[in-house]
Design a protein around this motif. Structure first.
Motif, PDB file in Angstrom:
ATOM      1  N   GLY A 118       0.814  -1.222   0.000  1.00 26.64           N
ATOM      2  CA  GLY A 118       0.000   0.000   0.000  1.00 26.64           C
ATOM      3  C   GLY A 118       0.842   1.264   0.000  1.00 26.64           C
ATOM      4  N   ILE A 119       1.995   1.195   0.634  1.00 26.41           N
ATOM      5  CA  ILE A 119       2.882   2.363   0.663  1.00 26.41           C
ATOM      6  C   ILE A 119       3.475   2.619  -0.721  1.00 26.41           C
ATOM      7  N   ALA A 120       3.716   1.526  -1.439  1.00 26.98           N
ATOM      8  CA  ALA A 120       4.317   1.660  -2.762  1.00 26.98           C
ATOM      9  C   ALA A 120       3.280   1.924  -3.851  1.00 26.98           C
ATOM     10  N   ASP A 121       2.019   1.616  -3.590  1.00 28.42           N
ATOM     11  CA  ASP A 121       0.965   1.705  -4.608  1.00 28.42           C
ATOM     12  C   ASP A 121      -0.159   2.575  -4.050  1.00 28.42           C
ATOM     13  N   ALA A 122      -0.300   3.771  -4.608  1.00 27.90           N
ATOM     14  CA  ALA A 122      -1.218   4.761  -4.037  1.00 27.90           C
ATOM     15  C   ALA A 122      -2.671   4.277  -4.049  1.00 27.90           C
ATOM     16  N   THR A 123      -3.074   3.542  -5.098  1.00 26.33           N
ATOM     17  CA  THR A 123      -4.462   3.084  -5.181  1.00 26.33           C
ATOM     18  C   THR A 123      -4.765   2.075  -4.081  1.00 26.33           C
ATOM     19  N   LEU A 124      -3.881   1.092  -3.950  1.00 34.59           N
ATOM     20  CA  LEU A 124      -4.052   0.106  -2.884  1.00 34.59           C
ATOM     21  C   LEU A 124      -3.956   0.790  -1.524  1.00 34.59           C
ATOM     22  N   GLY A 125      -3.031   1.732  -1.389  1.00 37.76           N
ATOM     23  CA  GLY A 125      -2.861   2.452  -0.133  1.00 37.76           C
ATOM     24  C   GLY A 125      -4.140   3.157   0.291  1.00 37.76           C
ATOM     25  N   ALA A 126      -4.810   3.797  -0.667  1.00 32.78           N
ATOM     26  CA  ALA A 126      -6.051   4.499  -0.346  1.00 32.78           C
ATOM     27  C   ALA A 126      -7.124   3.519   0.123  1.00 32.78           C
ATOM     28  N   GLU A 127      -7.108   2.313  -0.449  1.00 31.67           N
ATOM     29  CA  GLU A 127      -8.093   1.317  -0.002  1.00 31.67           C
ATOM     30  C   GLU A 127      -7.775   0.821   1.408  1.00 31.67           C
TER      31      GLU A 127
ATOM     32  N   ARG B 160      13.495   8.818  24.530  1.00 29.59           N
ATOM     33  CA  ARG B 160      13.452   8.001  23.315  1.00 29.59           C
ATOM     34  C   ARG B 160      12.009   7.692  22.911  1.00 29.59           C
ATOM     35  N   VAL B 161      11.129   7.557  23.907  1.00 28.59           N
ATOM     36  CA  VAL B 161       9.716   7.383  23.574  1.00 28.59           C
ATOM     37  C   VAL B 161       9.083   8.746  23.278  1.00 28.59           C
ATOM     38  N   ALA B 162       9.465   9.756  24.073  1.00 31.26           N
ATOM     39  CA  ALA B 162       8.848  11.079  23.924  1.00 31.26           C
ATOM     40  C   ALA B 162       9.001  11.616  22.507  1.00 31.26           C
ATOM     41  N   LEU B 163      10.180  11.441  21.917  1.00 34.46           N
ATOM     42  CA  LEU B 163      10.401  11.993  20.576  1.00 34.46           C
ATOM     43  C   LEU B 163       9.462  11.355  19.551  1.00 34.46           C
ATOM     44  N   GLU B 164       9.041  10.118  19.822  1.00 32.13           N
ATOM     45  CA  GLU B 164       8.150   9.445  18.880  1.00 32.13           C
ATOM     46  C   GLU B 164       6.775  10.100  18.815  1.00 32.13           C
ATOM     47  N   LEU B 165       6.419  10.860  19.846  1.00 33.58           N
ATOM     48  CA  LEU B 165       5.152  11.598  19.776  1.00 33.58           C
ATOM     49  C   LEU B 165       5.221  12.643  18.663  1.00 33.58           C
ATOM     50  N   LEU B 166       6.430  13.092  18.352  1.00 35.15           N
ATOM     51  CA  LEU B 166       6.618  14.065  17.272  1.00 35.15           C
ATOM     52  C   LEU B 166       6.801  13.384  15.927  1.00 35.15           C
ATOM     53  N   THR B 167       7.689  12.393  15.905  1.00 35.93           N
ATOM     54  CA  THR B 167       8.084  11.813  14.619  1.00 35.93           C
ATOM     55  C   THR B 167       7.144  10.703  14.151  1.00 35.93           C
ATOM     56  N   GLY B 168       6.580   9.938  15.096  1.00 38.29           N
ATOM     57  CA  GLY B 168       5.754   8.795  14.720  1.00 38.29           C
ATOM     58  C   GLY B 168       4.517   9.197  13.930  1.00 38.29           C
ATOM     59  N   PRO B 169       3.725  10.155  14.453  1.00 37.45           N
ATOM     60  CA  PRO B 169       2.536  10.565  13.696  1.00 37.45           C
ATOM     61  C   PRO B 169       2.880  11.107  12.312  1.00 37.45           C
ATOM     62  N   LEU B 170       3.908  11.942  12.235  1.00 38.66           N
ATOM     63  CA  LEU B 170       4.278  12.529  10.946  1.00 38.66           C
ATOM     64  C   LEU B 170       4.709  11.444   9.961  1.00 38.66           C
ATOM     65  N   ALA B 171       5.563  10.543  10.414  1.00 34.88           N
ATOM     66  CA  ALA B 171       6.074   9.504   9.519  1.00 34.88           C
ATOM     67  C   ALA B 171       4.960   8.563   9.083  1.00 34.88           C
ATOM     68  N   PHE B 172       4.091   8.197  10.021  1.00 38.09           N
ATOM     69  CA  PHE B 172       3.023   7.253   9.668  1.00 38.09           C
ATOM     70  C   PHE B 172       2.021   7.915   8.728  1.00 38.09           C
ATOM     71  N   ARG B 173       1.702   9.201   8.983  1.00 42.46           N
ATOM     72  CA  ARG B 173       0.771   9.893   8.094  1.00 42.46           C
ATOM     73  C   ARG B 173       1.386  10.021   6.694  1.00 42.46           C
ATOM     74  N   LEU B 175       3.550   7.868   5.338  1.00 47.64           N
ATOM     75  CA  LEU B 175       3.525   6.558   4.693  1.00 47.64           C
ATOM     76  C   LEU B 175       2.122   6.183   4.227  1.00 47.64           C
ATOM     77  N   MET B 176       1.116   6.464   5.046  1.00 48.97           N
ATOM     78  CA  MET B 176      -0.251   6.058   4.709  1.00 48.97           C
ATOM     79  C   MET B 176      -0.897   7.043   3.745  1.00 48.97           C
ATOM     80  N   GLY B 177      -0.421   8.291   3.760  1.00 46.44           N
ATOM     81  CA  GLY B 177      -0.972   9.283   2.854  1.00 46.44           C
ATOM     82  C   GLY B 177      -2.449   9.560   3.091  1.00 46.44           C
ATOM     83  N   GLU B 178      -2.898   9.388   4.343  1.00 47.45           N
ATOM     84  CA  GLU B 178      -4.342   9.536   4.570  1.00 47.45           C
ATOM     85  C   GLU B 178      -4.739  10.990   4.777  1.00 47.45           C
ATOM     86  N   ALA B 179      -3.768  11.870   4.975  1.00 50.53           N
ATOM     87  CA  ALA B 179      -4.093  13.278   5.190  1.00 50.53           C
ATOM     88  C   ALA B 179      -2.840  14.091   4.890  1.00 50.53           C
TER      89      ALA B 179
END
Lengths: 202, 202
Positions: A118-127, B160-173, B175-179
């Motif tokens: 899903g990270i590599a493929d935007a269409t699958l990622g959106a699903e 080491r955990v505290a910094l993840e409150l900053l970097t984790g959300p940004l990195a995951f968002r 990767l997922m491209g949800e917003a």
């Protein structure tokens, strides 16, 4: 064509469909998405390759349906976030359970392969986002909104961002695998995040 | 064999090496890791396929070196986190810049392809973590430790955990491209996370 099989074949179709979904999730765990082939899925599911091609035009399409299949399974696992009135305890219970699930090979391997695809493929990622991620995140929004009504979360906080302080670090640490998903870790995440969300002392 | 080319070939070697790294990053952006081939890398770099094979046994090995190459590039971008004494302002500046970089196709596409490959392949993933991720996270640990010495972060917090409150959300968002990775989003992340890290009022 794909949705108009003969009625008499319904039961066989359902059994084959289920076997193909299961085989896809197993195989993607074992070999990863790039090496997943329709031939191997058909062989593992005990059906002919043409049966697979009758319903899905590509391995990407099978994988998308397998994601939905995994979602439906996960719905049985991902219950609503409890509301005992103790926000920290409720979130700790949910994040501990999530960490345990993510660490379990049965979920970790296919979910990791699907996330990578899903990270590599935007269409699958959106699903993946609309099928798996957002419904889960919405549960956090609802639990935090209830906590705000109970005066445990400060007014004016963007709950959609706030929940990411809980889920983002856990999900990213899972994907990167740079450190274990221990209960001590998820408890610390909840404690640090809730410190930030609590109403300030008057 | 791979590290003992004739000295007279050094300059040509360096030029070819650089071209192969660049071609790999371009191609992985364009077609993704699964469809990346050594043939295409050689053609794009303007070298013979045997030149590539002389130095790397597989496309995985090329990709790992290309990651290092990208790291070295990124080191010029990822400066130390500034310390103006204003922790929130410093972190907002860094997270805004990170969001801009992650949103830029030149970085987004290869970094996304590499992340996907690393998530699916534990060996490559471990190299990404040690080469790219942990050195970056260490910068946050150091900045938060300085803030703690200045009384701006509570004692006893696991940085080491505290910094993840900053970097984790940004990195995951990312990767997922949800917003979108807007500056409003990263500013809110910093505000919420720092509320949680600040010393409690006496």
């Amino acid at each position: 064509m794909s949705s108009n099989c003969a009625p008499s074949a319904t039961r066989l179709r359902r059994r084959s469909h289920h076997a193909i979904m299961g085989a896809t999730l197993e195989l993607v765990s074992e070999v990863g998405y790039p090496k997943l082939t329709i031939e191997a899925i058909a062989a593992r599911a005990g059906v002919g390759k043409q049966t697979v091609y009758r319903w899905w035009p590509s391995k990407a399409a099978i994988l998308r349906d397998a994601v939905v299949h995994l979602c439906q399974d996960a719905t049985g696992v991902t219950r609503d976030i409890p509301d005992t009135g103790d926000l920290a305890a409720d979130l700790k219970a949910v994040l501990r359970a999530a960490a345990d699930t993510m660490s379990h090979p049965r979920y970790d391997l296919p979910a990791r392969a699907l996330a990578a695809a899903g990270i590599a493929d935007a269409t699958l990622g959106a699903e993946l986002v609309s099928c798996i991620l957002e419904p889960q995140l919405q549960l956090y929004v609802e639990r935090l909104a209830a906590a705000r009504r109970a005066g445990q979360v400060a007014e004016g906080i963007d709950l959609r961002v706030a929940l990411e302080l809980l889920t983002g670090p856990l999900a990213f640490r899972w994907l990167m695998g740079e450190a274990p998903l221990s209960h001590a870790y998820t408890d610390t995440l909840v404690d640090l995040a809730l410190r930030g969300l609590a109403p300030r002392a008057a």
